[in-house]
Design an enzyme around this catalytic site. Structure first.
Site: not given
Length: 351
Positions: A39, A325, A328
């Site tokens: 990610s 978040d 991340h």
């Protein structure tokens, strides 16, 4: 200094000078950026696959051009975008699985990274995302498309002149280890990941990639969610997890040194661990106010669907937070990390 590293750095930073030239009509030395991993680099590959690990909804993407939630796990751009722009390749790079991808889009590179993936094949299975092995299969498909539309010489040119980046391990260390802990202790699991990472690099090199950058693991024990789960009342960094990441990094760096002698590719180990940790430990030095919580919601646990447009307490300015978040970094943090790494390698070259 290792000759492979000298070659990679000379090649990399000559391009930096070339692409920062005021004459933007000069043909860019690096034709494409091609990225594998998780990610940190994903630009939307998870959008159309059956997984819960998605970020193509607000407030993700609120600081991206047009305020569009594209499937990037941040408020704005992610490192793959920032690196591509720094190299003068493109302002953003598309996900390979994107539905609007046209043949011409392939020439500047694509992102194969899938949020939730890892070197351990169990990681992608648990989260129903694109495994590292499947990312390599998509890469082979990509090369076939380049050959079909632009010819064999273009394939050779992209393989020889492009930058290939590999960014993985966070999900393995933070999540899958707990499933594997019956078989492995922390150090032996980290070493298992190194074996898998090394095999990935070998396969990528065998497919013809000449210039490969392999990112280290990050201080996953300092991610807001890990602090919440394992950091006690004070939400301190979970040092056992950080130590596992450090062991992984040490063994991975050594393995890469061995591979440099065996493979025809230029290989470089990109150590991002200390860079991110310094930002987390000294946030005010970089203009941040908060480093132990994300911007979204309470910042302690919100991620994916728990971080949505109805989530209360989301901060108004993500640039005040190291993390967007609970897992991340924010775009501002990514920008700082990327440019610090470039500065680090430039300084290293000049010694």
């Amino acid at each position: 200094m290792d000759l492979h590293l000298i070659g990679f750095l000379l090649w990399f930073f000559v391009v930096q000078v070339t692409t920062s030239s005021a004459h933007r009509n000069i043909t860019t030395t690096i034709p494409a950026l091609i990225v594998f991993g998780d990610s940190i680099m994903d630009t939307g590959n998870n959008n159309d696959i059956p997984t819960l690990l998605k970020s193509n909804f607000p407030p993700y993407g609120r600081d991206f051009p047009g305020a569009i939630p594209t499937g990037r796990f941040s408020d704005g751009k992610v490192p793959s975008d920032i690196i591509a722009e720094s190299l003068g390749i493109a302002k953003t790079l598309p996900p390979y699985l994107g539905s609007n991808l046209k043949p011409h889009d392939l020439l500047k590179g694509v992102i194969f990274a899938s949020g939730g993936s890892g070197y351990d094949p169990l990681t992608s299975t648990l989260l129903s995302v694109v495994s590292m092995s499947d990312q390599l299969k998509y890469f082979q498909e990509y090369l076939a498309k380049i050959k079909q539309h632009f010819g064999e010489e273009k394939v050779k040119f992209i393989l020889e002149k492009s930058v290939f980046l590999v960014v993985s391990s966070s999900n393995d260390l933070a999540e899958t280890y707990w499933v594997r802990s019956v078989e492995y202790d922390r150090n032996s699991y980290a070493e298992y990941l190194v074996e898998l990472a090394s095999e990935f690099i070998k396969e990528l090199s065998e497919l013809g990639a000449k210039n490969i950058g392999l990112f280290s693991g990050v201080p996953v024990g300092c991610l807001p969610a890990q602090r919440t789960l394992f950091g006690g009342f004070e939400r301190k960094c979970y040092e056992k997890l950080n130590n596992m990441a450090l062991h992984f990094n040490s063994k991975l760096s050594s393995s890469l040194d061995t591979l440099k002698k065996e493979l025809p590719s230029r290989l470089i180990f990109i150590d991002v661990y200390d860079t991110l940790l310094d930002i987390i430990k000294n946030p005010t030095n970089y203009g941040f106010k908060v480093a132990d919580k994300g911007c979204c919601g309470t910042g302690k646990i919100e991620l994916m669907e728990l971080c949505n447009k109805f989530t209360p307490f989301t901060c108004s300015d993500a640039s005040t937070h190291v993390f967007f978040d609970s897992y991340h970094p924010s775009e501002k943090a990514y920008q700082i990390i990327t440019h610090k790494l470039l500065a680090k390698y430039r300084k290293y070259l000049n010694t």
